[in-house]
Design a protein around this motif. Structure first.
Motif, PDB file in Angstrom:
ATOM      1  N   LYS A 207       0.793  -1.279   0.041  1.00 58.57           N
ATOM      2  CA  LYS A 207       0.011  -0.058   0.056  1.00 58.57           C
ATOM      3  C   LYS A 207       0.933   1.259   0.198  1.00 58.57           C
ATOM      4  CE  LYS A 207      -3.983  -1.867   2.531  1.00 58.57           C
ATOM      5  NZ  LYS A 207      -4.861  -2.118   3.652  1.00 58.57           N
ATOM      6  N   ARG A 208       2.063   1.147   0.466  1.00 64.56           N
ATOM      7  CA  ARG A 208       2.963   2.140   0.549  1.00 64.56           C
ATOM      8  C   ARG A 208       3.893   2.223  -0.343  1.00 64.56           C
ATOM      9  NH1 ARG A 208       2.050   0.100   5.997  1.00 64.56           N
ATOM     10  NH2 ARG A 208       1.192   1.777   7.386  1.00 64.56           N
ATOM     11  N   LEU A 209       4.302   1.264  -1.352  1.00 62.35           N
ATOM     12  CA  LEU A 209       5.009   1.254  -2.412  1.00 62.35           C
ATOM     13  C   LEU A 209       4.597   1.888  -3.911  1.00 62.35           C
ATOM     14  CD1 LEU A 209       6.900  -1.984  -2.012  1.00 62.35           C
ATOM     15  CD2 LEU A 209       7.763   0.019  -1.368  1.00 62.35           C
ATOM     16  N   LYS A 210       5.535   2.518  -4.329  1.00 60.71           N
ATOM     17  CA  LYS A 210       5.270   3.037  -5.662  1.00 60.71           C
ATOM     18  C   LYS A 210       5.754   1.976  -6.941  1.00 60.71           C
ATOM     19  CE  LYS A 210       3.983   6.077  -9.009  1.00 60.71           C
ATOM     20  NZ  LYS A 210       2.629   6.249  -9.237  1.00 60.71           N
ATOM     21  N   GLY A 211       6.785   1.268  -6.524  1.00 60.26           N
ATOM     22  CA  GLY A 211       7.197   0.076  -7.724  1.00 60.26           C
ATOM     23  C   GLY A 211       8.642  -0.441  -7.148  1.00 60.26           C
ATOM     24  N   MET A 212       9.041  -1.214  -7.907  1.00 56.35           N
ATOM     25  CA  MET A 212      10.281  -1.895  -7.466  1.00 56.35           C
ATOM     26  C   MET A 212      11.159  -2.142  -8.406  1.00 56.35           C
ATOM     27  SD  MET A 212       9.273  -5.067  -4.656  1.00 56.35           S
ATOM     28  CE  MET A 212       8.803  -6.223  -6.029  1.00 56.35           C
ATOM     29  N   LEU A 213      12.401  -2.365  -8.170  1.00 56.76           N
ATOM     30  CA  LEU A 213      13.601  -2.600  -8.962  1.00 56.76           C
ATOM     31  C   LEU A 213      14.557  -3.898  -8.663  1.00 56.76           C
ATOM     32  CD1 LEU A 213      15.860  -2.359 -11.556  1.00 56.76           C
ATOM     33  CD2 LEU A 213      16.983  -0.828  -9.875  1.00 56.76           C
ATOM     34  N   ILE A 214      14.386  -4.941  -9.395  1.00 60.04           N
ATOM     35  CA  ILE A 214      15.171  -6.189  -9.138  1.00 60.04           C
ATOM     36  C   ILE A 214      16.440  -6.154 -10.004  1.00 60.04           C
ATOM     37  CG2 ILE A 214      15.200  -8.507  -8.882  1.00 60.04           C
ATOM     38  CD1 ILE A 214      13.334  -7.489  -7.220  1.00 60.04           C
ATOM     39  N   MET A 215      17.480  -6.310  -9.379  1.00 66.74           N
ATOM     40  CA  MET A 215      18.794  -6.432 -10.124  1.00 66.74           C
ATOM     41  C   MET A 215      19.634  -7.606  -9.712  1.00 66.74           C
ATOM     42  SD  MET A 215      20.279  -2.422  -9.814  1.00 66.74           S
ATOM     43  CE  MET A 215      20.185  -2.526  -8.138  1.00 66.74           C
ATOM     44  N   SER A 216      19.796  -8.448 -10.676  1.00 65.48           N
ATOM     45  CA  SER A 216      20.725  -9.581 -10.565  1.00 65.48           C
ATOM     46  C   SER A 216      20.038 -10.312  -9.593  1.00 65.48           C
ATOM     47  CB  SER A 216      22.001  -9.364 -10.212  1.00 65.48           C
ATOM     48  OG  SER A 216      22.711  -8.527 -11.312  1.00 65.48           O
ATOM     49  N   GLY A 217      18.844 -10.806  -9.651  1.00 66.47           N
ATOM     50  CA  GLY A 217      18.146 -11.439  -8.705  1.00 66.47           C
ATOM     51  C   GLY A 217      17.568 -12.857  -8.843  1.00 66.47           C
ATOM     52  N   TRP A 236      10.755  -3.325 -12.500  1.00 59.96           N
ATOM     53  CA  TRP A 236      11.878  -3.273 -13.584  1.00 59.96           C
ATOM     54  C   TRP A 236      12.836  -4.477 -13.235  1.00 59.96           C
ATOM     55  CZ3 TRP A 236      12.548   1.629 -16.726  1.00 59.96           C
ATOM     56  CH2 TRP A 236      13.775   1.397 -17.510  1.00 59.96           C
ATOM     57  N   PHE A 237      13.184  -5.024 -14.197  1.00 59.53           N
ATOM     58  CA  PHE A 237      14.180  -6.218 -13.928  1.00 59.53           C
ATOM     59  C   PHE A 237      15.648  -5.626 -14.804  1.00 59.53           C
ATOM     60  CE2 PHE A 237      10.224  -8.497 -14.156  1.00 59.53           C
ATOM     61  CZ  PHE A 237      10.254  -9.598 -12.982  1.00 59.53           C
ATOM     62  N   ALA A 238      16.644  -5.921 -14.131  1.00 62.81           N
ATOM     63  CA  ALA A 238      18.159  -5.886 -14.667  1.00 62.81           C
ATOM     64  C   ALA A 238      18.932  -6.926 -14.648  1.00 62.81           C
ATOM     65  CB  ALA A 238      18.581  -4.435 -14.432  1.00 62.81           C
ATOM     66  N   HIS A 239      19.466  -7.397 -15.320  1.00 60.20           N
ATOM     67  CA  HIS A 239      20.200  -8.509 -15.311  1.00 60.20           C
ATOM     68  C   HIS A 239      21.380  -8.451 -16.405  1.00 60.20           C
ATOM     69  CE1 HIS A 239      19.474 -12.276 -12.756  1.00 60.20           C
ATOM     70  NE2 HIS A 239      20.639 -12.701 -13.343  1.00 60.20           N
ATOM     71  N   ALA A 249      18.087 -16.032 -17.441  1.00 60.52           N
ATOM     72  CA  ALA A 249      16.937 -16.854 -18.252  1.00 60.52           C
ATOM     73  C   ALA A 249      15.721 -16.934 -17.152  1.00 60.52           C
ATOM     74  CB  ALA A 249      17.062 -18.008 -18.625  1.00 60.52           C
ATOM     75  N   ASP A 250      15.952 -17.047 -16.123  1.00 58.69           N
ATOM     76  CA  ASP A 250      14.689 -17.262 -14.954  1.00 58.69           C
ATOM     77  C   ASP A 250      14.008 -15.756 -14.856  1.00 58.69           C
ATOM     78  OD1 ASP A 250      15.668 -19.822 -14.551  1.00 58.69           O
ATOM     79  OD2 ASP A 250      16.930 -19.654 -12.851  1.00 58.69           O
ATOM     80  N   GLN A 251      14.834 -15.128 -14.820  1.00 56.05           N
ATOM     81  CA  GLN A 251      14.102 -13.482 -14.413  1.00 56.05           C
ATOM     82  C   GLN A 251      13.267 -13.209 -16.091  1.00 56.05           C
ATOM     83  OE1 GLN A 251      13.624 -12.847 -11.439  1.00 56.05           O
ATOM     84  NE2 GLN A 251      15.103 -11.248 -10.854  1.00 56.05           N
ATOM     85  N   GLN A 252      13.870 -13.398 -17.066  1.00 53.90           N
ATOM     86  CA  GLN A 252      13.394 -13.162 -18.114  1.00 53.90           C
ATOM     87  C   GLN A 252      12.201 -13.938 -18.560  1.00 53.90           C
ATOM     88  OE1 GLN A 252      16.132 -13.166 -21.499  1.00 53.90           O
ATOM     89  NE2 GLN A 252      14.615 -13.433 -23.017  1.00 53.90           N
ATOM     90  N   PHE A 270      22.085  -6.636 -19.894  1.00 48.83           N
ATOM     91  CA  PHE A 270      23.190  -6.197 -20.120  1.00 48.83           C
ATOM     92  C   PHE A 270      24.123  -7.410 -20.922  1.00 48.83           C
ATOM     93  CE2 PHE A 270      22.043  -3.401 -16.890  1.00 48.83           C
ATOM     94  CZ  PHE A 270      22.285  -2.322 -17.403  1.00 48.83           C
ATOM     95  N   GLU A 271      24.257  -7.298 -22.159  1.00 51.43           N
ATOM     96  CA  GLU A 271      24.835  -8.280 -23.025  1.00 51.43           C
ATOM     97  C   GLU A 271      26.366  -8.489 -22.408  1.00 51.43           C
ATOM     98  OE1 GLU A 271      25.459 -11.105 -25.251  1.00 51.43           O
ATOM     99  OE2 GLU A 271      23.384 -10.117 -25.328  1.00 51.43           O
ATOM    100  N   SER A 272      26.776  -9.699 -22.460  1.00 55.37           N
ATOM    101  CA  SER A 272      28.010 -10.143 -21.455  1.00 55.37           C
ATOM    102  C   SER A 272      28.077  -9.647 -20.217  1.00 55.37           C
ATOM    103  CB  SER A 272      29.188  -9.662 -22.509  1.00 55.37           C
ATOM    104  OG  SER A 272      29.588  -8.261 -22.372  1.00 55.37           O
ATOM    105  N   GLY A 273      27.251  -9.244 -19.488  1.00 59.32           N
ATOM    106  CA  GLY A 273      27.277  -8.429 -18.169  1.00 59.32           C
ATOM    107  C   GLY A 273      27.411  -9.666 -17.256  1.00 59.32           C
ATOM    108  N   ASN A 274      28.206  -9.431 -16.198  1.00 57.71           N
ATOM    109  CA  ASN A 274      28.094 -10.296 -15.094  1.00 57.71           C
ATOM    110  C   ASN A 274      26.949 -10.179 -13.844  1.00 57.71           C
ATOM    111  OD1 ASN A 274      29.440 -12.422 -13.138  1.00 57.71           O
ATOM    112  ND2 ASN A 274      31.233 -12.122 -14.609  1.00 57.71           N
ATOM    113  N   HIS A 275      27.444 -10.717 -12.711  1.00 60.96           N
ATOM    114  CA  HIS A 275      26.526 -10.443 -11.763  1.00 60.96           C
ATOM    115  C   HIS A 275      26.427  -8.923 -11.051  1.00 60.96           C
ATOM    116  CE1 HIS A 275      24.008 -12.210  -8.647  1.00 60.96           C
ATOM    117  NE2 HIS A 275      24.725 -11.483  -7.583  1.00 60.96           N
TER     118      HIS A 275
END
Length: 294
Positions: A207-217, A236-239, A249-252, A270-275
């Motif tokens: 109820k108090r949140l506006k949104g979330m970002l998940i990175m490498s999760g 928003w996802f970022a990986h 692939a799991d997040q995607q 991020f193409e070729s990006g690491n953790h």
């Protein structure tokens, strides 16, 4: 990495430039540009799902060695502005009997919005408050938040279980009480994503949140059952495509399910990006503006 059919639109370098410019213009309403020449000019290699999915070029020699004075330890000075440290304080909050160590940047009372960053395993509040690591990206986040009347919290999460979720739920209540009705954005990295998914199941926090970002999760197969999902808050996802800890692939796959359901979501690969690549490379201004505008 295999892509769905809708991901097969390859953009030329010229088109990518104009796409990036268009995105920056569209997101300019809430938070104005801040060092965009250094942080926001990223090359889009591929896009799909009406722009909700994108592949961003990542080059270690350019984005680490060419950016850092000491690779992975100290970014070049031009990437940071340290005046914001005048608005920074280390605090220990008492939240319904739970003591939570946080670094706060910006006003404690009446901020225009709040951003909370949750670190991964072996981290603490110092990780999200370090001005020089991760290419200066946390320094930019501090300046984007505090420089626009908002507040940024980097807490120490001691356990990534129900106790950790309870502590961050308390921080969300606290942030909301300081400025009722104002947006709160939760971002989680690596193992810290378990905190985000736990918060997504907590109706009072949602109820108090506006949104979330998940990175490498990690992914959450039961996310569609959560109050966060039912509220259709932006996610928003970022990986990194080469993440050896949690597979992109799991997040995607979760993103694709959400996108098909017309859920407000975005995926940056991020193409070729690491953790650790998303923490270094995520365009905070773009993400915050997208969530704030949703």
């Amino acid at each position: 990495m295999p892509m769905s059919t809708s991901h097969c639109t390859i953009i030329t370098a010229i088109a990518a430039f104009f796409l990036s410019a268009a995105v920056g213009t569209a997101a300019a309403d809430a938070l104005p540009p801040y060092k965009d020449d250094l942080f926001s000019k990223q090359i889009v290699l591929q896009t799909g799902d009406d722009g909700a999915f994108e592949v961003i070029e990542y080059d270690e020699m350019r984005d680490i060695n060419g950016r850092d004075q000491i690779p992975e330890k100290r970014v070049q000075q031009k990437y940071v502005s340290l005046g914001v440290k005048k608005l920074q304080a280390d605090e220990t909050l008492s939240l319904d009997g739970i003591r939570l160590d946080v670094t706060r940047v910006g006003p404690a009372q009446n901020p225009a919005f709040a951003v909370i960053f949750i670190h991964g395993r072996d981290g603490d509040r110092r990780l999200g408050a370090n001005d020089y690591t991760f290419g200066g990206n946390f320094n930019r986040l501090k300046n984007l938040a505090a420089g626009n009347g908002g507040v940024y919290y980097s807490p120490t999460v001691r356990t990534f279980d129900a106790n950790g979720v309870t502590a961050i739920a308390g921080l969300i209540r606290y942030a909301s009480a300081q400025s009722p009705g104002r947006p709160i954005i939760l971002s989680c990295a690596s193992m810290g994503s378990q905190i985000c998914w736990g918060i997504a199941r907590d109706a009072e926090s949602v109820k108090r949140l506006k949104g979330m970002l998940i990175m490498s999760g990690v992914s959450d197969p039961d996310f569609a059952k959560s109050p966060f999902y039912k509220a259709k808050l932006p996610l928003w996802f970022a990986h990194g495509s080469r993440d050896p800890v949690y597979a992109a692939a799991d997040q995607q796959a979760l993103f694709e399910e959400l996108d098909k359901a017309k859920y407000p979501t975005h995926f940056t690969l991020f193409e070729s990006g690491n953790h650790g690549t998303p923490i270094r490379m995520i365009d905070w201004r773009r993400v915050l503006n997208w969530i704030l505008a949703s």
